[in-house]
Design an enzyme around this catalytic site. Structure first.
Site, mmCIF file in Angstrom:
data_model
loop_
_atom_site.group_PDB
_atom_site.id
_atom_site.type_symbol
_atom_site.label_atom_id
_atom_site.label_comp_id
_atom_site.label_asym_id
_atom_site.label_seq_id
_atom_site.Cartn_x
_atom_site.Cartn_y
_atom_site.Cartn_z
ATOM 1 N N GLU A 183 -1.178 13.810 8.566
ATOM 2 C CA GLU A 183 -1.570 14.176 7.119
ATOM 3 C C GLU A 183 -2.971 13.771 7.118
ATOM 4 O O GLU A 183 -3.115 12.704 6.932
ATOM 5 C CB GLU A 183 -0.609 13.901 6.183
ATOM 6 N N LYS A 216 4.325 4.313 -13.607
ATOM 7 C CA LYS A 216 3.218 3.205 -12.999
ATOM 8 C C LYS A 216 2.260 4.532 -12.480
ATOM 9 O O LYS A 216 2.580 4.794 -11.315
ATOM 10 C CB LYS A 216 3.851 2.378 -12.030
ATOM 11 N N CYS A 249 -0.829 18.034 -2.043
ATOM 12 C CA CYS A 249 0.190 18.001 -1.227
ATOM 13 C C CYS A 249 0.785 19.519 -0.673
ATOM 14 O O CYS A 249 1.458 19.470 0.235
ATOM 15 C CB CYS A 249 1.554 17.396 -2.150
ATOM 16 N N PHE A 281 -2.509 9.549 -6.497
ATOM 17 C CA PHE A 281 -3.838 9.899 -7.302
ATOM 18 C C PHE A 281 -4.263 11.354 -7.617
ATOM 19 O O PHE A 281 -5.117 11.794 -8.140
ATOM 20 C CB PHE A 281 -4.893 8.995 -6.606
ATOM 21 N N GLU A 339 -3.420 3.735 -9.410
ATOM 22 C CA GLU A 339 -4.483 2.750 -9.912
ATOM 23 C C GLU A 339 -5.790 3.423 -9.641
ATOM 24 O O GLU A 339 -6.759 2.814 -10.151
ATOM 25 C CB GLU A 339 -4.392 1.340 -9.287
ATOM 26 N N SER A 347 2.827 9.269 -0.565
ATOM 27 C CA SER A 347 2.676 9.358 0.698
ATOM 28 C C SER A 347 3.947 9.018 1.668
ATOM 29 O O SER A 347 4.715 8.213 0.986
ATOM 30 C CB SER A 347 1.435 8.562 1.541
HETATM 31 P P1 NAD Z 1 0.336 6.393 -2.145
HETATM 32 O O1 NAD Z 1 1.606 6.538 -1.332
HETATM 33 O O2 NAD Z 1 -0.824 5.648 -1.674
HETATM 34 O O3 NAD Z 1 0.450 6.068 -3.460
HETATM 35 C C1 NAD Z 1 1.596 6.511 -4.511
HETATM 36 C C2 NAD Z 1 1.751 5.484 -5.480
HETATM 37 O O4 NAD Z 1 2.458 4.360 -4.405
HETATM 38 C C3 NAD Z 1 0.710 4.936 -6.102
HETATM 39 O O5 NAD Z 1 1.135 4.928 -7.604
HETATM 40 C C4 NAD Z 1 0.514 3.628 -5.725
HETATM 41 O O6 NAD Z 1 0.186 2.602 -6.391
HETATM 42 C C5 NAD Z 1 2.014 3.277 -4.956
HETATM 43 N N1 NAD Z 1 1.716 2.350 -3.672
HETATM 44 C C6 NAD Z 1 0.781 2.352 -2.767
HETATM 45 N N2 NAD Z 1 0.847 1.699 -2.010
HETATM 46 C C7 NAD Z 1 1.980 1.055 -2.150
HETATM 47 C C8 NAD Z 1 2.989 0.233 -1.363
HETATM 48 N N3 NAD Z 1 2.469 -0.613 -0.169
HETATM 49 N N4 NAD Z 1 4.074 -0.340 -1.841
HETATM 50 C C9 NAD Z 1 4.550 0.338 -3.223
HETATM 51 N N5 NAD Z 1 3.749 1.008 -4.049
HETATM 52 C C10 NAD Z 1 2.447 1.355 -3.460
HETATM 53 O O7 NAD Z 1 -0.310 8.037 -2.368
HETATM 54 P P2 NAD Z 1 -1.716 8.334 -2.764
HETATM 55 O O8 NAD Z 1 -2.719 8.337 -1.824
HETATM 56 O O9 NAD Z 1 -1.805 8.244 -4.001
HETATM 57 O O10 NAD Z 1 -1.434 10.182 -3.098
HETATM 58 C C11 NAD Z 1 -1.376 11.145 -1.982
HETATM 59 C C12 NAD Z 1 -0.176 11.094 -1.104
HETATM 60 O O11 NAD Z 1 0.692 11.917 -2.147
HETATM 61 C C13 NAD Z 1 -0.213 12.258 -0.265
HETATM 62 O O12 NAD Z 1 0.439 11.686 0.855
HETATM 63 C C14 NAD Z 1 0.321 13.424 -0.573
HETATM 64 O O13 NAD Z 1 0.937 14.391 0.361
HETATM 65 C C15 NAD Z 1 1.433 12.843 -1.507
HETATM 66 N N6 NAD Z 1 1.769 13.619 -2.586
HETATM 67 C C16 NAD Z 1 2.941 14.280 -2.153
HETATM 68 C C17 NAD Z 1 3.580 15.272 -3.446
HETATM 69 C C18 NAD Z 1 4.752 15.925 -2.951
HETATM 70 O O14 NAD Z 1 5.017 16.791 -4.001
HETATM 71 N N7 NAD Z 1 5.406 16.076 -2.167
HETATM 72 C C19 NAD Z 1 2.597 15.321 -4.627
HETATM 73 C C20 NAD Z 1 1.494 14.900 -4.754
HETATM 74 C C21 NAD Z 1 1.101 13.877 -3.720
#
Ligand code: NAD
Length: 503
Positions: free
Chosen positions: A383, A174, A282, A150, A177, A227
């Protein structure tokens, strides 16, 4: 009544009969602004089929055709940057200038991808053996899935799809959401730029859609950013299903301040890197590591600056920091301030209880500062992903390096110092993928690769730069001879069975 967003598939808005819907909030008001369809596995299978069909043609498109579309897309994104930023502000909550910055960094990857004819050049060797030439080429993989978080709803997808498409793949995005609208607008701009239908598709959803992409037989590769627990799940599942995977995970980024650093400069940097985008980056700095006695000067300098920060809706040009993305996330982040205090940290600035006039139901949390944090505390281990900055005090530079290296994450880090020798030591010894020297958020440019170490990345290849081109293509080496007609042996039993050598 909040409107319902559509998927974007095959070059057009695409409705389905998925029963499940998600809510998209305006974080500044706390109100539901849209609903988003949450695709079922069968919907995802149909989207992949569309992308797979488009691949049969797009893979043979000429480099000139691809660059023409990329240049047109670049012009359109540039022309619509304000509109794209407004969509981000409306669903993510970050301030407009920050959203513009994200669009700009995404655009730079599009610009890099415009050079794809050069990037896809192989090598050519003449006369590797007598009358034999050899050359390498790179070919697209097929359908690539992008699953994104997000916090950068435009930039992170743009880390992926410009290069994937430029390399001749088709793409299924994808998006998160939580803030899905900007990806649909980007899809419309691709169509306007002349990208053939089905080459870029957006399907909305949650875990069900993600798992369907990870296991779909016709998805060749997966780029994931999110994450760490989900990155690990994505990597394990998709590789088990035979896919190429790059899965970027979470982060805990440290800013190390040495005693000789310019304290005012370090304080500016800490505040900008900790509280920009409400800490939902991030590459945000979530811990300052104060070496020697520098903490005594640094903590008041940071606290002073925090007092002047303006928190408000992202649409307010005066606001420097917006709300958090959801109420649930805000409550989780605020909970860490209480946990930190319980564990013995000193709460120097407490942003809990902040209200914003006229927007009382927004997901607000003011900037928070915790001092005397120790590595074993939850506020340091986890985090937090919000506007909570911890200060950990250590004795020496070596202690600081050991502390950063002991952390399971390895995304970004920075050192602030006036000494080239100490900076060089830090850069050499630190076990982190992206390192800043007097630069707090060292996000590499599009022509370098972006990625972390340890629990911040699963897979071997970073995003964008030439590593991105590598990830989205497979290599092939051709060895060819054009002998004279009749050069073969006429008699039976005279063929040579020896292993080919280069003589
Ligand atoms: P998230 O892991 O909750 O979601 C990321 C994606 O995975 C979304 O599209 C979501 O719909 C999907 N998702 C969520 N739960 C899932 C599940 N149980 N099974 C399969 N898919 C699932 O992350 P977020 O809260 O949207 O974003 C924040 C996180 O992203 C933080 O941990 C941040 O550090 C990380 N991030 C990392 C980088 C990097 O370059 N390393 C860059 C941006 C964000």
């Amino acid at each position: 009544m909040a409107s319902l967003l559509s998927h974007h598939v095959g070059g057009r808005r695409w409705s389905d009969d998925d029963a499940r819907r998600g809510e998209v909030f305006d974080p500044a008001t706390g109100r539901v602004s849209r609903h988003v369809p949450l695709a079922s596995a069968s919907t995802v299978a149909r989207v992949v089929e569309v992308a797979h069909e488009a691949f049969t043609t797009w893979r043979w498109s000429t480099l000139a055709q691809r660059t023409r579309v990329l240049f047109a897309f670049r012009t359109l994104v540039d022309a619509h940057r304000d509109e794209l930023a407004a969509l981000i502000v409306a669903e993510h909550g970050k301030v407009h200038d920050d959203a513009l910055g994200e669009v700009q960094r995404g655009l730079e990857v599009v610009e890099f991808a415009c050079g794809i004819p050069h990037l896809l050049k192989g090598g050519h060797s003449v006369e590797v053996s007598s009358g034999v030439d050899s050359w390498s080429l790179r070919q697209p993989l097929g359908v690539v899935a992008g699953i994104t978080p997000f916090n950068f709803p435009a930039m992170v997808p743009m880390w992926m799809f410009p290069l994937a498409i430029a390399c001749g793949n088709t793409f299924v995005l994808k998006p998160s959401e939580k803030d899905p609208s900007v990806s649909v607008r980007l899809a419309e701009l691709w169509t306007e730029a002349g990208l053939p239908d089905g080459v870029f598709n957006v399907v909305h959803g949650d875990r069900e859609a993600v798992d369907a992409l990870l296991t779909a037989p016709d998805v060749a590769a997966v780029s994931f950013v999110g994450s760490t627990p989900i990155a690990r799940h994505v990597f394990t599942t998709a590789t088990t299903h035979g896919k190429r995977v790059q899965a970027l995970g979470g982060a805990k980024n440290h800013l190390v301040v040495l005693p000789d650093a310019d304290v005012e400069l370090a304080a500016d940097a800490a505040v900008a890197a900790a509280f920009g985008s409400a800490g939902e980056r991030c590459m945000a700095i979530s811990a300052v590591v104060a070496v020697g006695d520098v903490g005594d000067r640094l903590v008041p300098a940071i606290a002073n600056r925090m007092a002047a920060l303006r928190v408000g809706p992202g649409t307010d040009p005066q606001a420097e920091m917006g709300p958090l993305v959801t109420a649930e996330h805000r409550d989780r982040v605020a909970g860490y301030v209480a946990t930190g205090a319980d564990e013995g940290a000193e709460v120097v600035v407490d942003g809990r209880g902040l209200t914003v006039e006229g927007a009382e139901d927004g997901f607000w949390l003011g900037p928070c500062l915790l001092d005397h944090v120790t590595p074993d505390m939850a506020v340091h281990r986890d985090e937090i992903f919000g506007p909570v900055l911890s200060v950990v005090r250590v004795g020496t530079h070596a202690d600081a390096i050991a502390l950063v290296n002991a952390n399971p994450y390895g995304n970004g880090t920075a050192v602030f110092t006036d000494s080239g020798r100490e900076a060089r030591r830090f850069q050499q010894q630190i076990e982190v993928g992206m390192v800043g020297v007097n630069v707090p958020i060292p996000v590499p440019m599009a022509y370098y690769a972006f990625g972390g170490w340890k629990d911040s990345l699963f897979g071997d290849t970073y995003v964008h730069g030439t590593e991105g081109v590598h990830f989205y293509t497979r290599g092939k080496v051709v060895t060819a001879r054009w002998p004279e007609q009749g050069a073969g042996t006429a008699a039976a039993g005279t063929s040579s069975l020896h292993f080919p050598t280069s003589d």
